[in-house]
Design an enzyme around this catalytic site. Sequence first.
Site, short mmCIF file in Angstrom:
data_model
loop_
_atom_site.label_atom_id
_atom_site.label_comp_id
_atom_site.label_asym_id
_atom_site.label_seq_id
_atom_site.Cartn_x
_atom_site.Cartn_y
_atom_site.Cartn_z
N HIS A 264 5.68 38.56 46.73
CA HIS A 264 6.70 39.47 46.20
C HIS A 264 6.06 40.69 45.52
CE1 HIS A 264 10.64 40.39 44.25
NE2 HIS A 264 9.85 40.91 43.31
N GLU A 265 5.14 40.43 44.60
CA GLU A 265 4.49 41.54 43.90
C GLU A 265 3.62 42.36 44.85
OE1 GLU A 265 5.60 42.26 41.09
OE2 GLU A 265 6.65 40.37 40.69
N GLU A 294 12.61 46.91 45.31
CA GLU A 294 12.88 45.49 45.52
C GLU A 294 13.09 45.16 46.99
OE1 GLU A 294 12.83 42.72 43.60
OE2 GLU A 294 11.92 44.06 42.13
#
Length: 499
Positions: A264-265, A294
């Site tokens: 995700h990061e 996002e």
Amino acid sequence: MDKLTEFKEYISKIARYQQAISLIYWDLETHAPKNAYEYRSQALGELTELEFTMSISDRMGEYLDYFSKDSIFGNLNEYDQASVKVSKKGYDKFKKIPSKLVRKIAETTSKATHFWQLARKESDFSIFKPYLEEIVSLEKEEAEALGYEENRYDALLDLYEPNLKTTSLKETVKYLQEKLSPFIRELFENGKEPRHEFYEKNFDVEKQKELSIEALKFMNFDFDSGRMDISAHPFTTKIGPMDVRITTRYNDKDLRYSLFSTIHEGGHALYELHIPEEFFETPLDSGASMAIHESQSRFWENIVGRSPYFWKFFAKKLRKIFPDFDEVTEEELYKGVNIVKKDFIRTEADEVTYNFHIMMRFELEEALINDRINVGELPTIWNEKMKEYLGVVPPNDSLGVLQDVHWSNGQFGYFPSYMLGNLYSAQLFDKLKKDIKDYSSQLEDGKSDEILNWMIENVHKYGKMYEPEELLKKATGETLNPKYFVDYIKEKFSEIYQL
């Protein structure tokens, strides 16, 4: 020195202050000794006030007035035009906020984060409560300074998602509830949950780190321009050009947490690392919005990382580091990272229920900012909302109202970006599949280059040139349409749960 060069040097100087501010924030969250937070908070407040003052100074106003003239603006190249537009919008907005308020928010939030961490560790909301009360008061003051037409919360939403209004957000929430609530009930009542116990064992942290690094390598993360560390709450920080840092958090009882936090990061980092060099140290050197950001992290985490194609490749990496998985099939590994459950923790929520975690936070934030509830009521109302939306009640504050860092950072208006990011990612994915017809076989071969290049060409390379809806339409041909996300969820999880 001509005026355009002067202007560029001025905004570059502002960008360098921002780099120093980012570095202090990152250090406070990762490596700073606990006794340092008081003095670092003061330094952070002073630098933030200085950077803010430069951004709204009379000198900046003079530059922007000059370059906004039709006769001058028309002679600028498209990048300089975009830089002036973005600077002007920020100037007009933030000129309304007193610099002392900006400094006060920076100082208060940097201290509050320390007490949030302590409160979370002790599972005691009362430790954090007075700091959150001050932050909410400051956020309301900021919203009033910024101004709004209908809803005070709109002023804060606009900081993270330009032009987004509470009314349209509520319409999106209503659509998702109507389309997904019945589907969630059907999953729990009639679906067959895949086995996944093989992920829930004791896993060596150093080996988890090795696995996370393998995932970042697959994503083409540039370790010469970034690094990975540990923090209480995973995050990504762009210090400046060629320096983007991510953090993760390890759970020795569940392998999935650190792996998907890292992916995700890493998605956030890829976005920042592929903004063009000509944008460096300008207002264009960032993502279009937090929701577009996002969309990138959720795309890599869920649409890629939780796909069957990724696991046909990544199973080999997993088994090499953790031989215990030799007897688990690729299909079982894939399905085991797509378990739908009624969880307390937002960051551990599955794709199907995740947006419901965001909906309740949005409702609480909007009510706090509009004085319909107060901070002292949060733990009780939080638990009531969890029961209403997800059918569970957190057993303590750490698993409930204290689980997110955002409010301690003063990031009211941020949470809806996560939900919109999910919707944007599905819409982008629908277009990507049409453009890269063999994307699935590429993933099976462990190749993500063409997929990354598609995102670079359609999203990353524009930096902050376009506002989110404009960028989404440029990339996909239409503005936000939540149907893409709903269709993606229903198709994927109907197959996994054999509905």
